[in-house]
Write a protein that holds these residues in place. Structure first.
Motif, PDB file in Angstrom:
ATOM      1  N   GLU A  57       0.849  -1.316   0.097  1.00 27.05           N
ATOM      2  CA  GLU A  57       0.079   0.081  -0.070  1.00 27.05           C
ATOM      3  C   GLU A  57       0.962   1.300   0.059  1.00 27.05           C
TER       4      GLU A  57
ATOM      5  N   ASP B  76       1.969   1.814  -3.433  1.00 27.19           N
ATOM      6  CA  ASP B  76       1.033   2.178  -4.222  1.00 27.19           C
ATOM      7  C   ASP B  76       0.700   3.880  -3.985  1.00 27.19           C
TER       8      ASP B  76
ATOM      9  N   ARG C  93       3.458   5.585  -5.742  1.00 25.97           N
ATOM     10  CA  ARG C  93       3.497   5.526  -7.298  1.00 25.97           C
ATOM     11  C   ARG C  93       2.098   6.611  -7.622  1.00 25.97           C
TER      12      ARG C  93
ATOM     13  N   ALA D  41      -6.976   7.285  -0.734  1.00 30.38           N
ATOM     14  CA  ALA D  41      -7.306   5.825  -1.379  1.00 30.38           C
ATOM     15  C   ALA D  41      -6.434   4.873  -1.329  1.00 30.38           C
ATOM     16  N   CYS D  42      -5.284   4.991  -1.132  1.00 30.08           N
ATOM     17  CA  CYS D  42      -4.008   3.973  -1.083  1.00 30.08           C
ATOM     18  C   CYS D  42      -3.736   3.637   0.466  1.00 30.08           C
TER      19      CYS D  42
ATOM     20  N   VAL E  40      -5.904   4.426   3.439  1.00 30.08           N
ATOM     21  CA  VAL E  40      -6.987   4.440   4.417  1.00 30.08           C
ATOM     22  C   VAL E  40      -8.066   3.624   4.025  1.00 30.08           C
ATOM     23  N   LYS E  41      -8.240   2.364   4.445  1.00 30.83           N
ATOM     24  CA  LYS E  41      -9.363   1.520   3.905  1.00 30.83           C
ATOM     25  C   LYS E  41     -10.648   1.273   4.582  1.00 30.83           C
TER      26      LYS E  41
END
Lengths: 291, 395
Positions: free
Chosen positions: B23, B26, B29, B47-48, B50-51
């Protein structure tokens, strides 16, 4: 350096989808990183619509997998066409070739029925794959999806591993009726789609129901926003706001204090208890809407 | 920028948000592709990294600290430096943090961990409607050690001041004498309270009649007795390992408080609720309970709502002990709100220190606004005083 997909926001608007702040960034990210996007939020906030709008905006085919309890690989990935295989064996009648040859033939791609996941892998141009209401599927199915989402490949014992040449854009939606596993979350980008603000919802209603007068549209949205603050069993969704607006247009209603407006409230409120509560508070809701 | 991003990820992890290396990659990137314009940066990182929505407030707060808005141009450089100094050093030392970047000025906003407990409690009090019962925030809390205060010769009383976790690590402690002492204090205080609350207005006739025996001296006034106003009690006790010691003390105290309630129902829970038989000196679950299961407060509240709905009324006091750590399951706080409306009051005894509320898998900040009182009880002493103080209003 220009950011990827610079026109995405306007493309989505042309596809009749007003993206809330932040969503366009996350969609750009999903498209460039090739990562699935998990969208959570209350029912009716517009999660499913994201996939439809994205496919339309990018001119890509939309494939939808509706999840439910009992969904398994055969419904989601592939299935052998048993009838066709049987017919093939019967037509042959055991005359030509060995069983080994027949077996090789009936377990070939010709006899394979593609289901949405496999279709998405084989699709060219790359598809937008919507895995809708993933929280409704069982944990086993969620675990099965992990390989697919991480590698964009599936293994079919008789055919080997099928890998996507052009990975699809995957959008998963969840209403949070069940908590999803951390493993699935880790493989996805995340976006929480809440109900829109008043201004956003007014813009959505204007876009979707252009025949509606702007003033009445604003009143409808204020009414709905106030109704969402009531302790309702099911809060009215954006789709229901649009449905009510369309109903009012069809009935020729010009103002919310018209009796037809009260009669058509069932387009917005879908439970008996909620209905009686809204009717009790009708006057205060009308006042808050500014009529 | 890279250093700052790494430090940001570390800060998120320190707040209990699990972020995998994949993550983080991600996120890097994403930032590389979409740029560092503040809003885009924020949404990319969210978005990358915190889920779940529960982690979003923590993310927002930390993002404000690590990537603050630039101050308007033209401010005196000296002032900006001073502000920066305030944040990064806390006014105590001048060592640089890994994320220090002098190209940006930081707002003077200390991190959650740096803020004293009292500040946190004040902020909590402002945000939540529940009244905090913090009767024993003594010097031992503010020094942060949580170990026993000097000057207590009584070893049992020393035990009162240890945090629950220290009791856990102390090995096979014999809580027996300490518990008995605590129960005795608790019973005595409740008894005194009951006597006072049962005292009504002055009974003139009885007082004068009594004065006859003391030669007309009004030595012992007689008061009217109030009608008893006994409530029903429903107690929900988290039996999971993390709060096991607190639960043990809590149940023994409640066993002593039983006579002050018309009816008392005790329920133990981890992922589901089972009835408990509680008496002086013994606690027995009436059905098997897996204490190693993952806590699910939402499910337990839903069970209470469906199965005890009829017995919950305005004459019922709902008492909950738990840390609110819900293993990232849906908190279903709206059920607690409903239970509060149906009952006289909801008292939540929280054995965790306030600095840990809302961190990691804690859903307590979802529940707290729907409680009438929150008893902050990170030690046995605070449990004793907090519970006594809270129950004073109802017995």
């Amino acid at each position: 350096m220009h950011p990827p997909y610079p026109e995405l926001e306007s493309q989505l608007t042309r596809a009749a989808y007003l993206a809330p702040p932040g969503l366009v960034t996350v969609l750009r990210l999903a498209l460039t990183l090739g990562k699935p996007l998990l969208v959570e939020g209350p029912a009716g906030a517009g999660k499913t619509e994201i996939a439809r709008a994205l496919s339309e905006a990018l001119g890509r085919p939309l494939l939808r997998l509706q999840c439910y309890e009992g969904l398994d690989e055969s419904k989601a990935l592939y299935e052998w066409n048993y009838h066709k295989q049987l017919l093939r064996l019967q037509a042959d009648g055991g005359r030509n070739g060995s069983w080994h040859e027949a077996q090789q033939e009936i377990f070939s791609a010709e006899y394979l029925l593609d289901r949405p996941l496999l279709k998405a892998l084989r699709s060219s141009p790359p598809a937008v794959l919507l895995i809708d209401e993933i929280d409704k599927a069982e944990e086993e199915f969620e675990a099965f999806l992990l390989e697919f989402l991480a590698e964009f490949q599936v293994s079919i014992p008789e055919l080997g591993t099928i890998r996507a040449q052009q990975p699809p854009t995957v959008i998963l939606t969840s209403n949070r009726s069940r908590e999803l596993s951390d493993a699935l979350r880790r493989r996805c980008l995340y976006f929480f789609l809440d109900f829109p603000t008043r201004e956003q919802e007014e813009a959505i209603v204007r876009l979707k129901v252009p025949q509606l007068e702007a003033k009445l549209g604003a009143h409808i949205v204020r009414f709905v926003q106030s109704a969402r603050r009531l302790p309702l069993r099911k809060l009215p969704s954006v789709a229901e706001t649009i449905a009510w607006a369309e109903a009012l247009v069809a009935l020729g209603v010009k103002e919310l204090n018209d009796p037809h407006a009260k009669a058509s409230i069932t387009a917005l409120i879908k439970h008996e208890e909620d209905l009686s509560l809204v009717q009790q508070r009708w006057t205060s809701l009308l006042n808050s809407s500014g009529r | 920028m890279t250093q700052r991003l790494f430090a940001f990820v570390q800060a998120l992890r320190s707040q209990g948000i699990d972020i995998s290396p994949a993550e983080v990659l991600d996120a890097f990137r994403g930032v590389q592709l979409l740029g560092v314009e503040r809003f885009i940066l924020k949404e990319t990182l969210a978005a990358c990294l915190v889920k779940t929505t529960e982690h979003r407030p923590t993310f927002e707060a930390l993002f404000e600290q690590f990537f603050p808005l630039l101050l308007p141009a033209g401010r005196p450089r000296q002032k900006r430096r001073r502000q920066h100094h305030l944040v990064t050093t806390g006014g105590r030392n001048s060592g640089r943090r890994p994320y220090e970047d002098h190209s940006m000025s930081l707002r003077p906003r200390p991190s959650r961990r740096q803020r004293p407990v009292q500040d946190l409690l004040r902020e909590y009090d402002r945000r939540a409607r529940a009244e905090l019962v913090v009767p024993a925030l003594s010097a031992q809390r503010s020094n942060g050690t949580g170990v026993e205060e000097p000057g207590h010769a009584d070893p049992h009383k020393q035990l009162f001041h240890r945090p629950w976790t220290a009791l856990d690590f102390a090995g096979p402690e014999d809580f027996g004498p300490a518990l008995r002492k605590m129960v005795e204090i608790f019973r005595r205080r409740l008894g005194r309270r009951r006597k006072r609350t049962n005292r009504g207005t002055l009974h003139f006739r009885a007082t004068f009649r009594k004065a006859v025996s003391t030669a007309g001296l009004l030595a012992r006034p007689v008061f009217h007795r109030k009608h008893p106003r006994d409530l029903n009690l429903v107690a929900l006790c988290d039996m999971s390992h993390s709060v096991a010691n607190a639960t043990k003390f809590f149940l023994h105290l409640l066993a002593a408080a039983q006579p002050y309630f018309r009816r008392a129902l005790f329920l133990a829970f981890v992922d589901r609720a089972v009835e408990l038989e509680v008496g002086p000196g013994h606690v027995q679950p009436l059905a098997p309970l897996d204490v190693y299961a993952r806590s699910d407060f939402g499910n337990v509240l839903a069970t209470v709502q469906t199965e005890l709905l009829r017995s919950l009324d305005r004459n019922t006091l709902l008492l909950i002990l738990g840390d609110g750590r819900n293993n990232h399951r849906p908190p279903r706080a709206e059920i607690l709100r409903d239970l509060r409306h149906r009952s006289r009051a909801v008292l939540w005894v929280q054995p965790e220190d306030p600095t840990r509320w809302g961190t990691g898998d804690s859903a307590f900040l979802h529940y707290a606004p729907h409680c009438t009182h929150v008893v902050v009880a990170p030690t046995p002493q605070e449990l004793l005083y907090g519970l006594t103080h809270a129950l004073f209003r109802y017995v």
